[in-house]
Design a protein around this motif. Structure first.
Motif, PDB file in Angstrom:
ATOM      1  N   UNK A 119       3.351  13.693  -1.461  1.00 25.00           N
ATOM      2  CA  UNK A 119       4.276  13.377  -0.366  1.00 25.00           C
ATOM      3  C   UNK A 119       3.546  13.329   0.973  1.00 25.00           C
ATOM      4  N   UNK A 120       2.445  14.065   1.101  1.00 25.89           N
ATOM      5  CA  UNK A 120       1.665  14.104   2.336  1.00 25.89           C
ATOM      6  C   UNK A 120       0.841  12.829   2.537  1.00 25.89           C
ATOM      7  N   UNK A 121       0.674  12.062   1.459  1.00 28.40           N
ATOM      8  CA  UNK A 121      -0.177  10.857   1.512  1.00 28.40           C
ATOM      9  C   UNK A 121       0.613   9.578   1.728  1.00 28.40           C
ATOM     10  N   UNK A 122       1.925   9.648   1.627  1.00 32.51           N
ATOM     11  CA  UNK A 122       2.764   8.454   1.702  1.00 32.51           C
ATOM     12  C   UNK A 122       3.050   8.031   3.137  1.00 32.51           C
ATOM     13  N   UNK A 123       3.416   6.770   3.297  1.00 30.33           N
ATOM     14  CA  UNK A 123       3.820   6.282   4.618  1.00 30.33           C
ATOM     15  C   UNK A 123       2.671   6.266   5.605  1.00 30.33           C
ATOM     16  N   UNK A 124       2.965   6.659   6.838  1.00 25.68           N
ATOM     17  CA  UNK A 124       1.903   6.718   7.833  1.00 25.68           C
ATOM     18  C   UNK A 124       1.993   5.649   8.902  1.00 25.68           C
ATOM     19  N   UNK A 140       0.849  -1.183   0.000  1.00 25.76           N
ATOM     20  CA  UNK A 140       0.000   0.000   0.000  1.00 25.76           C
ATOM     21  C   UNK A 140       0.885   1.233   0.000  1.00 25.76           C
ATOM     22  N   UNK A 141       0.946   1.909  -1.146  1.00 24.33           N
ATOM     23  CA  UNK A 141       1.839   3.063  -1.285  1.00 24.33           C
ATOM     24  C   UNK A 141       1.247   4.311  -0.633  1.00 24.33           C
ATOM     25  N   UNK A 142      -0.025   4.592  -0.893  1.00 24.31           N
ATOM     26  CA  UNK A 142      -0.683   5.754  -0.288  1.00 24.31           C
ATOM     27  C   UNK A 142      -1.335   5.336   1.028  1.00 24.31           C
ATOM     28  N   UNK A 143      -0.958   5.994   2.111  1.00 17.36           N
ATOM     29  CA  UNK A 143      -1.544   5.686   3.411  1.00 17.36           C
ATOM     30  C   UNK A 143      -2.808   6.505   3.672  1.00 17.36           C
ATOM     31  N   UNK A 144      -2.948   7.622   2.960  1.00 11.28           N
ATOM     32  CA  UNK A 144      -4.111   8.495   3.135  1.00 11.28           C
ATOM     33  C   UNK A 144      -4.796   8.737   1.798  1.00 11.28           C
ATOM     34  N   UNK A 145      -6.043   9.123   1.863  1.00  4.73           N
ATOM     35  CA  UNK A 145      -6.823   9.406   0.656  1.00  4.73           C
ATOM     36  C   UNK A 145      -6.664  10.859   0.236  1.00  4.73           C
ATOM     37  N   UNK A 146      -6.578  11.082  -1.058  1.00  4.11           N
ATOM     38  CA  UNK A 146      -6.516  12.433  -1.600  1.00  4.11           C
ATOM     39  C   UNK A 146      -7.832  12.840  -2.250  1.00  4.11           C
ATOM     40  N   UNK A 147      -8.859  12.006  -2.105  1.00  8.14           N
ATOM     41  CA  UNK A 147     -10.140  12.248  -2.774  1.00  8.14           C
ATOM     42  C   UNK A 147     -11.001  13.241  -1.995  1.00  8.14           C
ATOM     43  N   UNK A 148     -11.665  14.124  -2.721  1.00 13.67           N
ATOM     44  CA  UNK A 148     -12.602  15.051  -2.088  1.00 13.67           C
ATOM     45  C   UNK A 148     -13.637  15.551  -3.094  1.00 13.67           C
TER      46      UNK A 148
END
Length: 333
Positions: free
Chosen positions: A280-285, A103-111
């Motif tokens: 970059x804000x969505x990666x990791x976590x 899982x590369x993106x830890x957060x969602x960027x959808x809105x």
């Protein structure tokens, strides 16, 4: 150097080159969308030779509006694909055994980006309005959210769904009061089009408690029974994560690099750099870092998709839909 020795030396070099060429294992990655910073980590790893160092001859296939990654995977056109978890789970339930290996993106960027002039202030104000929605598998989080809110999506007292193209035109042309946007892409296009933050109301899926996992890496389940393929995927993942870490630390350079791989000429440096900065804000976590699928995040996505008063996206809790086998193997390399 005598002629005989020279001939032998040339032959030896050719043989050596052939050996290393044959030692590189081919692997094809199918992207979810067109070449852009959304996938910068893979292009960075390719450009900087990380895959080559891992013994992988990687081919990256850009996506597009007429390309369904899962179909490409099922048809043997790719070994690994990038997809969103809701789409993958829906497809798995229909019979294609896709498995998330990272899982590369830890957060969602959808809105949802809405016009303030529409009178919409909260999700409870959506009733009677037209909302732009992407389909081709991207609609699942939206439909689950609307079901949770109790909105019918066929108009009337509910909401009217506009099948939105992968652009922001409906907002500017008066076709919709809200449109789907990604924090790292289309929202910037809205601002570039002349609208200001003051004219807009944003509803991030993360803030609304209906966020689901987005860009992850998927393979067919049978492939994980082959130790050689698991090792190949592990090498691919290690190189990819190295590319993602570099891209996150160097958004300007990563954005510029993307332009070198964009055959369409449609991308701009400013847009790609901004995109990478947001991604970059969505990666990791998690302490495990980029690529680790957190079980609790998986369960949250499943709950969002199942927890609806209307027709759920999936009808039962999936089993075997993700695996840490490749991630663990990567750490053992």
């Amino acid at each position: 150097m005598n002629k005989t020795f020279k001939t032998w030396a040339i032959a030896a070099c050719v043989a050596s080159s052939s050996f290393y060429a044959s030692a590189s294992q081919p692997l094809t990655l199918q992207l979810k969308w067109v070449t852009q910073a959304q996938f910068a980590g893979y292009y960075v790893a390719l450009d900087k030779g990380y895959y080559e160092e891992a013994g992988i001859d990687l081919t990256i296939k850009p996506g597009g509006p007429d390309i369904a990654p899962a179909q490409v995977l099922a048809g043997g056109g790719a070994d690994v694909i990038v997809d969103w978890l809701p789409s993958a789970l829906a497809i798995r339930e229909k019979g294609l055994p896709m498995v998330n290996i990272a899982q590369i993106y830890a957060k969602s960027g959808l809105m949802l980006t809405c016009l303030k002039s529409s009178g919409i202030k909260t999700p409870q104000d959506f009733a009677g309005h037209t909302l732009g929605v992407w389909f081709s598998g991207n609609e699942y989080p939206f439909l689950s959210w609307m079901s949770k809110l109790g909105y019918d999506t066929t108009g009337g007292d509910g909401v009217t769904v506009l099948k939105q193209g992968f652009n922001v035109d409906p907002l500017f042309q008066g076709q919709a009061d809200c449109i789907s946007t990604m924090t790292y892409n289309e929202y910037g296009q809205v601002l570039d089009g002349g609208m200001s933050d003051d004219e807009l109301v944003l509803f991030k899926y993360e803030d609304e408690g209906v966020a689901t996992l987005e860009d992850g890496l998927y393979v067919l389940e049978d492939a994980l029974a082959d130790p050689a393929k698991v090792e190949l995927y592990a090498k691919f993942l290690k190189a990819s994560i190295k590319g993602w870490e570099w891209a996150a630390e160097n958004p300007q350079a990563a954005g510029e690099l993307i332009l070198e791989y964009d055959d369409t000429g449609a991308q701009t440096e400013a847009h790609q750099v901004r995109m990478m900065s947001e991604i970059a804000k969505l990666l990791g976590g998690s302490p495990e870092g980029i690529g680790y699928l957190q079980p609790e995040a998986f369960e949250r996505t499943v709950s969002v998709l199942l927890d609806s008063e209307g027709t759920p996206v999936i009808t039962q809790k999936p089993e075997g839909a993700y695996s840490h086998l490749v991630f663990d193997k990567m750490n053992a390399l």
